[in-house]
Design a protein around this motif. Structure first.
Motif, PDB file in Angstrom:
ATOM      1  N   SER A  10       0.735  -1.079  -0.181  1.00 28.81           N
ATOM      2  CA  SER A  10      -0.099   0.121   0.093  1.00 28.81           C
ATOM      3  C   SER A  10       0.884   1.191   0.213  1.00 28.81           C
ATOM      4  O   SER A  10       0.448   2.298  -0.719  1.00 28.81           O
ATOM      5  CB  SER A  10      -0.834  -0.048   1.251  1.00 28.81           C
ATOM      6  N   ALA A  11       2.078   1.245   0.617  1.00 37.13           N
ATOM      7  CA  ALA A  11       2.815   2.576   0.347  1.00 37.13           C
ATOM      8  C   ALA A  11       3.473   2.563  -0.743  1.00 37.13           C
ATOM      9  O   ALA A  11       3.500   3.780  -1.163  1.00 37.13           O
ATOM     10  CB  ALA A  11       4.104   2.257   1.657  1.00 37.13           C
ATOM     11  N   ARG A  12       3.712   1.488  -1.385  1.00 37.29           N
ATOM     12  CA  ARG A  12       4.331   1.579  -2.645  1.00 37.29           C
ATOM     13  C   ARG A  12       3.578   2.112  -3.840  1.00 37.29           C
ATOM     14  O   ARG A  12       3.722   2.824  -4.726  1.00 37.29           O
ATOM     15  CB  ARG A  12       5.009   0.324  -3.149  1.00 37.29           C
ATOM     16  N   ALA A  13       1.896   1.796  -3.475  1.00 37.56           N
ATOM     17  CA  ALA A  13       0.990   2.222  -4.361  1.00 37.56           C
ATOM     18  C   ALA A  13       0.784   3.557  -4.609  1.00 37.56           C
ATOM     19  O   ALA A  13       0.323   4.075  -5.522  1.00 37.56           O
ATOM     20  CB  ALA A  13      -0.325   1.444  -4.185  1.00 37.56           C
ATOM     21  N   ASP A  20      12.063   8.202  -8.338  1.00 36.37           N
ATOM     22  CA  ASP A  20      13.143   7.067  -8.270  1.00 36.37           C
ATOM     23  C   ASP A  20      12.632   5.941  -7.371  1.00 36.37           C
ATOM     24  O   ASP A  20      12.853   4.981  -7.490  1.00 36.37           O
ATOM     25  CB  ASP A  20      14.213   7.687  -7.539  1.00 36.37           C
ATOM     26  N   GLU A  21      11.759   6.166  -6.268  1.00 32.37           N
ATOM     27  CA  GLU A  21      11.320   5.239  -5.164  1.00 32.37           C
ATOM     28  C   GLU A  21      10.309   4.290  -5.977  1.00 32.37           C
ATOM     29  O   GLU A  21      10.346   3.134  -5.964  1.00 32.37           O
ATOM     30  CB  GLU A  21      10.743   5.884  -4.186  1.00 32.37           C
ATOM     31  N   ARG A  22       9.624   4.922  -6.962  1.00 31.38           N
ATOM     32  CA  ARG A  22       8.518   4.074  -7.523  1.00 31.38           C
ATOM     33  C   ARG A  22       9.229   3.270  -8.577  1.00 31.38           C
ATOM     34  O   ARG A  22       8.884   2.140  -8.870  1.00 31.38           O
ATOM     35  CB  ARG A  22       7.464   5.024  -8.034  1.00 31.38           C
ATOM     36  N   LEU A  23      10.070   3.796  -9.294  1.00 33.37           N
ATOM     37  CA  LEU A  23      10.831   3.127 -10.228  1.00 33.37           C
ATOM     38  C   LEU A  23      11.690   1.936  -9.742  1.00 33.37           C
ATOM     39  O   LEU A  23      11.654   0.779 -10.355  1.00 33.37           O
ATOM     40  CB  LEU A  23      11.580   3.987 -11.137  1.00 33.37           C
ATOM     41  N   THR A  24      12.255   2.112  -8.579  1.00 32.55           N
ATOM     42  CA  THR A  24      12.983   1.030  -7.800  1.00 32.55           C
ATOM     43  C   THR A  24      12.090   0.136  -7.281  1.00 32.55           C
ATOM     44  O   THR A  24      12.409  -0.996  -7.642  1.00 32.55           O
ATOM     45  CB  THR A  24      13.854   1.816  -6.678  1.00 32.55           C
ATOM     46  N   ALA A  25      10.986   0.537  -6.879  1.00 30.16           N
ATOM     47  CA  ALA A  25       9.881  -0.448  -6.413  1.00 30.16           C
ATOM     48  C   ALA A  25       9.311  -1.385  -7.517  1.00 30.16           C
ATOM     49  O   ALA A  25       9.383  -2.501  -7.238  1.00 30.16           O
ATOM     50  CB  ALA A  25       8.734   0.171  -5.651  1.00 30.16           C
ATOM     51  N   ASP A  26       9.150  -0.856  -8.503  1.00 26.14           N
ATOM     52  CA  ASP A  26       8.500  -1.407  -9.730  1.00 26.14           C
ATOM     53  C   ASP A  26       9.638  -2.404 -10.165  1.00 26.14           C
ATOM     54  O   ASP A  26       9.303  -3.758 -10.633  1.00 26.14           O
ATOM     55  CB  ASP A  26       8.189  -0.691 -10.854  1.00 26.14           C
ATOM     56  N   LEU A  27      11.069  -2.170 -10.123  1.00 25.36           N
ATOM     57  CA  LEU A  27      11.893  -2.952 -10.572  1.00 25.36           C
ATOM     58  C   LEU A  27      12.064  -4.346  -9.679  1.00 25.36           C
ATOM     59  O   LEU A  27      12.012  -5.393 -10.001  1.00 25.36           O
ATOM     60  CB  LEU A  27      13.185  -2.167 -10.750  1.00 25.36           C
ATOM     61  N   VAL A  28      11.938  -3.802  -8.150  1.00 25.50           N
ATOM     62  CA  VAL A  28      12.315  -4.971  -7.339  1.00 25.50           C
ATOM     63  C   VAL A  28      10.971  -5.930  -7.607  1.00 25.50           C
ATOM     64  O   VAL A  28      11.076  -7.060  -7.608  1.00 25.50           O
ATOM     65  CB  VAL A  28      12.462  -4.300  -5.999  1.00 25.50           C
ATOM     66  N   ASP A  29       9.937  -5.385  -7.891  1.00 26.34           N
ATOM     67  CA  ASP A  29       8.675  -6.180  -7.881  1.00 26.34           C
ATOM     68  C   ASP A  29       8.652  -7.133  -9.106  1.00 26.34           C
ATOM     69  O   ASP A  29       8.401  -8.197  -9.178  1.00 26.34           O
ATOM     70  CB  ASP A  29       7.307  -5.463  -7.868  1.00 26.34           C
ATOM     71  N   ALA A  30       9.163  -6.486 -10.016  1.00 26.65           N
ATOM     72  CA  ALA A  30       9.427  -7.331 -11.409  1.00 26.65           C
ATOM     73  C   ALA A  30      10.460  -8.616 -11.190  1.00 26.65           C
ATOM     74  O   ALA A  30      10.310  -9.719 -11.504  1.00 26.65           O
ATOM     75  CB  ALA A  30       9.923  -6.530 -12.688  1.00 26.65           C
ATOM     76  N   VAL A  31      11.495  -8.133 -10.570  1.00 29.61           N
ATOM     77  CA  VAL A  31      12.499  -9.333 -10.214  1.00 29.61           C
ATOM     78  C   VAL A  31      11.821 -10.279  -9.248  1.00 29.61           C
ATOM     79  O   VAL A  31      11.899 -11.468  -9.455  1.00 29.61           O
ATOM     80  CB  VAL A  31      13.758  -8.579  -9.624  1.00 29.61           C
ATOM     81  N   TYR A  32      11.035  -9.864  -8.105  1.00 23.44           N
ATOM     82  CA  TYR A  32      10.476 -10.681  -7.192  1.00 23.44           C
ATOM     83  C   TYR A  32       9.405 -11.608  -7.990  1.00 23.44           C
ATOM     84  O   TYR A  32       9.530 -12.759  -7.760  1.00 23.44           O
ATOM     85  CB  TYR A  32       9.881  -9.828  -6.371  1.00 23.44           C
ATOM     86  N   GLN A  33       8.585 -11.112  -9.046  1.00 18.82           N
ATOM     87  CA  GLN A  33       7.650 -11.890  -9.853  1.00 18.82           C
ATOM     88  C   GLN A  33       8.632 -12.934 -10.597  1.00 18.82           C
ATOM     89  O   GLN A  33       8.111 -14.136 -10.611  1.00 18.82           O
ATOM     90  CB  GLN A  33       6.989 -11.043 -10.602  1.00 18.82           C
TER      91      GLN A  33
END
Length: 62
Positions: A10-13, A20-33
């Motif tokens: 919810s914080a990332r949303a 930069d924080e959102r782009l990093t979060a999206d990158l980490v999410d993609a790697v996690y998936q």
């Protein structure tokens, strides 16, 4: 990591889309998936191999 990532969803949303924080979060999410997909695939292969069973001793692949 899984628990943290789910708890912070919810914080990332609410991060600004191009921050930069959102782009990093999206990158980490993609790697996690991707890792989750690979891990599930590996587990499925291991499970399938276990279901087939190990070759019997003395068996020569006949």
């Amino acid at each position: 990591m899984r628990e943290y990532w789910r708890a912070s969803e919810s914080a990332r949303a609410v991060l600004p889309e191009h921050s930069d924080e959102r782009l990093t979060a999206d990158l980490v999410d993609a790697v996690y998936q991707e890792l989750a997909t690979v891990t599930r695939g590996s587990a499925a292969r291991v499970g399938a191999e276990e279901c087939r069973g190990a070759p019997q001793r003395g068996s020569r692949g006949r």
